[in-house]
Design an enzyme around this catalytic site. Structure first.
Site, PDB file in Angstrom:
ATOM      1  N   ARG A  49       0.874  -1.187   0.000  1.00 33.39           N
ATOM      2  CA  ARG A  49       0.000   0.000   0.000  1.00 33.39           C
ATOM      3  C   ARG A  49       0.906   1.230   0.000  1.00 33.39           C
ATOM      4  NH1 ARG A  49      -4.160   2.974  -1.212  1.00 33.39           N
ATOM      5  NH2 ARG A  49      -4.653   4.614   0.285  1.00 33.39           N
ATOM      6  N   ILE A  50       0.707   2.104  -0.960  1.00 29.92           N
ATOM      7  CA  ILE A  50       1.416   3.390  -0.949  1.00 29.92           C
ATOM      8  C   ILE A  50       0.402   4.411  -0.491  1.00 29.92           C
ATOM      9  CG2 ILE A  50       2.572   5.112  -2.385  1.00 29.92           C
ATOM     10  CD1 ILE A  50       3.618   2.725  -4.032  1.00 29.92           C
ATOM     11  N   CYS A  65     -13.135  11.741   4.330  1.00 29.83           N
ATOM     12  CA  CYS A  65     -12.427  10.980   3.286  1.00 29.83           C
ATOM     13  C   CYS A  65     -12.451   9.502   3.673  1.00 29.83           C
ATOM     14  CB  CYS A  65     -11.002  11.497   3.140  1.00 29.83           C
ATOM     15  SG  CYS A  65     -10.035  11.338   4.652  1.00 29.83           S
ATOM     16  N   ASP A 126      -4.231  17.187  -8.347  1.00 28.03           N
ATOM     17  CA  ASP A 126      -3.392  16.263  -7.578  1.00 28.03           C
ATOM     18  C   ASP A 126      -1.941  16.640  -7.826  1.00 28.03           C
ATOM     19  OD1 ASP A 126      -2.073  14.145  -6.421  1.00 28.03           O
ATOM     20  OD2 ASP A 126      -3.420  12.611  -7.229  1.00 28.03           O
ATOM     21  N   ARG A 128       0.734  15.346  -6.455  1.00 32.53           N
ATOM     22  CA  ARG A 128       1.711  14.321  -6.041  1.00 32.53           C
ATOM     23  C   ARG A 128       2.560  13.781  -7.190  1.00 32.53           C
ATOM     24  NH1 ARG A 128      -2.380  10.433  -3.070  1.00 32.53           N
ATOM     25  NH2 ARG A 128      -3.625  11.269  -4.756  1.00 32.53           N
ATOM     26  N   LYS A 154      -1.664   6.615  -9.805  1.00 37.49           N
ATOM     27  CA  LYS A 154      -0.611   6.027  -8.966  1.00 37.49           C
ATOM     28  C   LYS A 154      -0.126   4.724  -9.608  1.00 37.49           C
ATOM     29  CE  LYS A 154      -1.588   5.961  -4.514  1.00 37.49           C
ATOM     30  NZ  LYS A 154      -2.161   5.552  -3.206  1.00 37.49           N
TER      31      LYS A 154
END
Ligand SMILES: Nc1nc2c(ncn2[C@@H]2O[C@H](COP(=O)(O)OP(=O)(O)OP(=O)(O)O)[C@@H](O)[C@H]2O)c(=O)[nH]1
Ligand SMILES: [Zn+2]
Length: 197
Positions: A49-50, A65, A126, A128, A154
């Protein structure tokens, strides 16, 4: 690409399993966390899991969330599998920081959705990047994984940088009346693989 520094490692008992907690420093001074279980180097495609930091969801029980629920489900799934890791990255608020995320929440309280609120603040939907995640995966010997995510961006970023994802494991949990619109915007505007009623 930033250089990662191994800072410290210790045992970390949790209700799910006893993990090894490792802290890595990145060039921007941030400290990222790995919760590892089992032998990552020899395990066949460990469950990974990232997870992007969400102080409100992960630690403060926010229902706006699904982050806290996903984190818990990921740790439980890794414990069940006996091998895997959560990479807990300091990318609060999809990379815009905690203060700005709360500004975005305030705009959402006025009727904007999660994407519009970021744009109103002058940020992309986003912000990221996943270079650091890739570097960390390679450092941990995790070039072939089963990835727990609903986020195509991702998933694709890791694949582009040479990570082999043998299976994409959905991570849908924690849906509630407070995050209904948020999940809907993730599915409709950010393309997340979510099955919503
Ligand atoms: N800017 C902003 N960030 C948010 C908001 N809600 C949650 N976040 C942040 O979003 C990040 C989690 O990203 P998500 O897009 O929810 O999910 P993901 O991790 O990309 O995808 P999954 O792997 O499927 O969970 C965390 O850093 C949260 O702090 C919001 O309304 N605005
Ligand atoms: Zn969250």
């Amino acid at each position: 690409m930033s250089v990662l520094q191994r800072i410290a490692e210790a045992r970390l008992p949790t209700p799910f399993a006893e993990f090894r907690v490792q802290v890595f420093g990145s060039a921007d001074g941030k400290e990222h966390v790995v919760m590892a279980l089992g032998d990552l180097e020899t395990g066949d495609a460990p469950l990974v899991r990232i997870h992007s930091e969400c102080l409100t969801g992960d630690a403060l029980f926010s229902l706006r969330c699904d982050c806290g629920f996903q984190l818990e489900a990921a740790l439980a799934a890794i414990a069940k599998a006996g091998c895997g890791a959560v990479l807990y990255l300091k990318q609060e608020g999809r990379g815009i920081g905690l203060g700005n995320k709360i500004r975005a929440y305030a705009l959402q309280d006025q009727g904007s959705d999660t994407v519009e609120a970021n744009h109103q603040l002058g940020f992309p939907a986003d912000a990221r990047e996943y270079d650091l995640a890739v570097q960390l995966l390679k450092e941990l010997g995790l070039a072939r994984i089963r990835l727990m995510t609903n986020n195509p961006r991702k998933h694709d970023a890791l694949v582009r940088d040479g990570i082999e994802i043998v299976e994409r494991v959905p991570l849908q949990s924690g849906r509630n009346p407070h995050n209904e619109a948020y999940l809907r915007a993730k599915a409709d505007k950010l393309g997340h693989w979510l099955t919503l009623p």
